[in-house]
Design an enzyme around this catalytic site. Structure first.
Site, PDB file in Angstrom:
ATOM      1  N   LYS A  83       6.607   8.020  -5.512  1.00 26.96           N
ATOM      2  CA  LYS A  83       5.744   7.379  -4.521  1.00 26.96           C
ATOM      3  C   LYS A  83       5.839   8.142  -3.203  1.00 26.96           C
ATOM      4  O   LYS A  83       6.946   8.420  -2.716  1.00 26.96           O
ATOM      5  CB  LYS A  83       6.211   5.939  -4.288  1.00 26.96           C
ATOM      6  CG  LYS A  83       5.340   4.883  -4.917  1.00 26.96           C
ATOM      7  CD  LYS A  83       5.934   3.527  -4.630  1.00 26.96           C
ATOM      8  CE  LYS A  83       4.909   2.448  -4.662  1.00 26.96           C
ATOM      9  NZ  LYS A  83       5.521   1.121  -4.418  1.00 26.96           N
TER      10      LYS A  83
HETATM   11  O1  G3P Z   1       5.461  -1.925  -3.587  1.00 27.21           O
HETATM   12  C1  G3P Z   1       4.320  -1.937  -2.827  1.00 27.21           C
HETATM   13  C2  G3P Z   1       3.754  -3.303  -2.606  1.00 27.21           C
HETATM   14  O2  G3P Z   1       3.495  -3.930  -3.828  1.00 27.21           O
HETATM   15  C3  G3P Z   1       4.498  -4.142  -1.615  1.00 27.21           C
HETATM   16  O3  G3P Z   1       4.050  -5.461  -1.600  1.00 27.21           O
HETATM   17  O4  G3P Z   1       4.461  -7.816  -1.002  1.00 27.21           O
HETATM   18  O5  G3P Z   1       5.657  -6.008   0.253  1.00 27.21           O
HETATM   19  O6  G3P Z   1       3.212  -6.371   0.559  1.00 27.21           O
HETATM   20  P1  G3P Z   1       4.355  -6.451  -0.362  1.00 27.21           P
END
Ligand code: G3P
Length: 217
Positions: A83
């Site tokens: 990533k």
């Molecule tokens: O891993 C990336 C993403 O899915 C993060 O999600 O819930 O931290 O906005 P969030």
């Protein structure tokens, strides 16, 4: 649309993978920090549980350092996807890594313009953050939908991972919008599964069956 699980919690990954619905895993530095796990431990442990793609994020911000870090991560297991954030250095790193055969998932994507840049840099995956856009009153699913339209129109092979999923409707909306993958937290996977009519319906079937057994004995 495939489903990945968005977590670094090994119990959650193990439980969801037992359901047979999970094709891959995504992590980020915050998720790993929450579990107190190093990148290499995460790759080692998660690859035992899920054979599919596993995203692990670089923490360098300089292009050259990202490339070096990405190569180190990619060597930990065959299924590692690196990533990389959608910055100028990140795009530079992705273009070098894709030429080297390292699959990259461009992350922290909040616009179609960023999706297109990531695809042109050679990203294998791009991750629009649906929930974080909704959180600020924007429309996260529209970024997924329009990115999918642009990729289809120009036959770009980059796959779209709908990320930052907050609830089951996001998963269904991502599927309708043309996402290739939704990466879903364990709590949301459980909400997708459970329905009160399933619970009461099952109980009714079991009760009726038991009643017939009792009456015939
Ligand atoms: O891993 C990336 C993403 O899915 C993060 O999600 O819930 O931290 O906005 P969030």
């Amino acid at each position: 649309m495939q489903l990945y699980i968005d977590t670094a919690n090994l119990q959650e990954i193990q439980e969801a993978s037992r359901w047979g619905v999970i094709s891959g895993v995504t992590t980020n530095p915050s998720l790993l920090a929450a579990e107190g796990m190093s990148m290499s431990d995460a790759v080692d442990e998660i690859s035992r549980l899920v054979p599919g793609p596993m995203s692990v994020e670089v923490v360098s911000t300089d292009a050259g350092e990202m490339v070096q870090e990405a190569h180190e991560l990619a060597q930990l297991a065959d299924n590692v996807v690196v990533k990389v954030p959608v910055t100028a250095d990140g795009l530079q790193a992705v273009s070098r890594l894709s030429a080297d055969g390292v699959d990259c998932n461009v992350t922290l994507v909040f616009s179609v313009a960023q999706s297109l840049l990531a695809a042109r840099a050679g990203a294998a995956y791009v991750s629009p953050f649906v929930g974080r856009l909704d959180d600020i009153g924007s429309d996260g699913i529209e970024v997924v939908r329009k990115s999918a339209e642009v990729f289809a129109y120009y036959d770009l092979q980059t796959e779209i991972i709908a990320a930052s999923i907050r609830h089951p409707q996001h998963v269904l909306q991502a599927a309708s919008a043309g996402a290739d993958i939704a990466t879903v937290p364990y709590a949301v996977l459980k909400k997708m599964l459970h329905h009160p009519l399933t619970d009461t319906g099952l109980q009714r079937f079991l009760d009726d069956w038991q009643q017939m057994q009792d009456e015939s004995s």
